[in-house]
Design a protein around this motif. Structure first.
Motif, PDB file in Angstrom:
ATOM      1  N   CYS A  17       1.357   2.308  -0.005  1.00 48.57           N
ATOM      2  CA  CYS A  17       1.347   1.814   1.373  1.00 48.57           C
ATOM      3  C   CYS A  17      -0.075   1.783   1.923  1.00 48.57           C
ATOM      4  CB  CYS A  17       2.240   2.692   2.251  1.00 48.57           C
ATOM      5  SG  CYS A  17       2.196   2.262   4.008  1.00 48.57           S
ATOM      6  N   LEU A  18      -0.838   2.827   1.673  1.00 51.92           N
ATOM      7  CA  LEU A  18      -2.206   2.904   2.192  1.00 51.92           C
ATOM      8  C   LEU A  18      -3.100   1.825   1.594  1.00 51.92           C
ATOM      9  CD1 LEU A  18      -2.659   6.775   2.206  1.00 51.92           C
ATOM     10  CD2 LEU A  18      -2.682   5.276   4.217  1.00 51.92           C
TER      11      LEU A  18
ATOM     12  N   ALA B 239       0.075   1.739  11.426  1.00 47.45           N
ATOM     13  CA  ALA B 239       0.829   1.298  10.251  1.00 47.45           C
ATOM     14  C   ALA B 239       1.756   2.404   9.745  1.00 47.45           C
ATOM     15  CB  ALA B 239      -0.127   0.851   9.154  1.00 47.45           C
ATOM     16  N   LEU B 240       1.262   3.635   9.708  1.00 51.68           N
ATOM     17  CA  LEU B 240       2.070   4.741   9.206  1.00 51.68           C
ATOM     18  C   LEU B 240       3.179   5.122  10.177  1.00 51.68           C
ATOM     19  CD1 LEU B 240      -0.641   7.092   7.640  1.00 51.68           C
ATOM     20  CD2 LEU B 240       0.947   5.590   6.442  1.00 51.68           C
ATOM     21  N   SER B 241       2.988   4.849  11.457  1.00 49.75           N
ATOM     22  CA  SER B 241       4.006   5.210  12.456  1.00 49.75           C
ATOM     23  C   SER B 241       5.295   4.411  12.281  1.00 49.75           C
ATOM     24  CB  SER B 241       3.456   4.997  13.867  1.00 49.75           C
ATOM     25  OG  SER B 241       3.300   3.610  14.149  1.00 49.75           O
ATOM     26  N   LYS B 242       5.222   3.322  11.527  1.00 49.16           N
ATOM     27  CA  LYS B 242       6.420   2.509  11.291  1.00 49.16           C
ATOM     28  C   LYS B 242       7.368   3.171  10.300  1.00 49.16           C
ATOM     29  CE  LYS B 242       3.705  -1.680  12.133  1.00 49.16           C
ATOM     30  NZ  LYS B 242       3.131  -2.900  11.524  1.00 49.16           N
TER      31      LYS B 242
ATOM     32  N   GLY C 140       7.589   9.500   6.067  1.00 50.15           N
ATOM     33  CA  GLY C 140       8.735   8.777   5.538  1.00 50.15           C
ATOM     34  C   GLY C 140       8.650   8.392   4.084  1.00 50.15           C
ATOM     35  N   PHE C 141       7.745   9.013   3.329  1.00 53.05           N
ATOM     36  CA  PHE C 141       7.596   8.676   1.913  1.00 53.05           C
ATOM     37  C   PHE C 141       8.154   9.792   1.041  1.00 53.05           C
ATOM     38  CE2 PHE C 141       4.166   6.512   4.177  1.00 53.05           C
ATOM     39  CZ  PHE C 141       4.371   5.202   3.767  1.00 53.05           C
ATOM     40  N   THR C 142       8.757   9.414  -0.054  1.00 57.78           N
ATOM     41  CA  THR C 142       9.349  10.396  -0.955  1.00 57.78           C
ATOM     42  C   THR C 142       8.354  10.942  -1.972  1.00 57.78           C
ATOM     43  OG1 THR C 142      10.079   8.620  -2.434  1.00 57.78           O
ATOM     44  CG2 THR C 142      11.643   9.378  -0.753  1.00 57.78           C
TER      45      THR C 142
ATOM     46  N   ASP D 204      -7.112   4.090  14.104  1.00 55.95           N
ATOM     47  CA  ASP D 204      -5.986   3.662  14.944  1.00 55.95           C
ATOM     48  C   ASP D 204      -5.087   2.686  14.192  1.00 55.95           C
ATOM     49  OD1 ASP D 204      -6.802   5.230  17.036  1.00 55.95           O
ATOM     50  OD2 ASP D 204      -7.809   3.613  18.126  1.00 55.95           O
ATOM     51  N   PHE D 205      -5.698   1.805  13.409  1.00 54.63           N
ATOM     52  CA  PHE D 205      -4.921   0.828  12.646  1.00 54.63           C
ATOM     53  C   PHE D 205      -4.060   1.532  11.596  1.00 54.63           C
ATOM     54  CE2 PHE D 205      -4.178  -2.308   9.333  1.00 54.63           C
ATOM     55  CZ  PHE D 205      -3.826  -3.429  10.065  1.00 54.63           C
TER      56      PHE D 205
END
Length: 269
Positions: free
Chosen positions: A228-229, A253-256, A218-220, A248-249
């Motif tokens: 974000c990371l 976070a990225l799945s959002k 979802g990042f351009t 997993d964490f």
């Protein structure tokens, strides 16, 4: 259009001339050079001015694997041709940070050498600031407070580098005259700043090792995903998560962020 190394260097040389300078300063991160590219340049007659920034520091034994500052004489066709070859070979390898500066070379080298050395935790800890790694440069600079930015930026008219999205990036400097008040002999960092820089390094390493593209999350841009990371790795540190919990964490976070998809283009009737 993404800049070629030749076009980029030509533009920077013109900017240096516009500032009435006869040189361009190039800071090379030798640890990231894919092949030995410096010998031919350094063996020219006359050779460009050269300073290994880890010399006269605790990292002196690694000096030739660290950052090196070169001053390219714009009037020398040989020097310009060789730096063009080098920059073409490393154009997207995050090796080259370009400076436009009026400072005498010795004073500039001493200043940039001092900027590699950091202390924190009231002087109890020390280490190297890898600001010369262009993957880190802008994020490092943005974490400095106004006083630190004034000191760090004193000798520079402009900084130039190629960012994570392979685009030409620039940052204005302060263009101050050299004196005892604005020459760095080291940088004192807060524990919060160091924690951020550690999260930054972890984020960039994770991004480098990861095979998927930013738009899948979802990042351009790569730059947006890295920002974000960094936040994710700061959260990992705050929560003191065990290493086996990190992946997993990060995945959670990225799945959002929903993947980006190209809009379907309807045919024109």
């Amino acid at each position: 259009m993404l800049p070629t190394a030749k076009d980029w260097l030509h533009r920077l040389m013109n900017e240096a001339r516009s500032a009435q300078l006869d040189h361009l300063d190039v800071l090379i991160n030798c640890a990231a050079l894919p092949t030995p590219l410096l010998p031919t340049l350094l063996e020219l007659t006359p050779a460009p001015s050269c300073a290994w920034l880890f010399e006269q520091t605790p990292e002196q034994e690694l000096a030739h694997q660290g950052p090196v500052l070169l001053r390219i004489a714009l009037a020398s066709q040989e020097q310009c041709a060789e730096i063009a070859k080098l920059l073409n070979a490393v154009h997207h390898n995050f090796c080259a940070l370009i400076l436009i500066s009026r400072w005498p070379f010795a004073e500039l080298a001493a200043h940039l050498r001092g900027a590699t050395q950091a202390t924190w935790s009231n002087g109890a800890c020390c280490g190297v600031l890898r600001y010369y790694d262009t993957r880190l440069f802008r994020y490092f600079y943005d974490q400095l407070d106004s006083r630190q930015q004034g000191l760090f930026n004193a000798p520079v008219i402009q900084w130039h580098w190629i960012d994570h999205d392979k685009k030409a990036a620039t940052l204005p400097g302060f263009d101050s005259r050299p004196d005892n008040q604005n020459t760095l002999s080291g940088m004192t960092m807060s524990d919060e700043q160091v924690s951020y820089l550690q999260a930054l390094s972890a984020a960039i390493q994770w991004f480098k090792d990861y095979e998927k593209t930013p738009n899948e999350h979802g990042f351009t841009s790569r730059e947006a995903m890295i920002r974000c990371l960094i936040t994710v790795h700061l959260d990992i540190n705050r929560q003191k998560l065990e290493k086996q919990q990190h992946e997993d964490f990060i995945a959670s976070a990225l799945s959002k962020h929903l993947p980006l998809t190209l809009s379907r283009i309807e045919p024109v009737l």
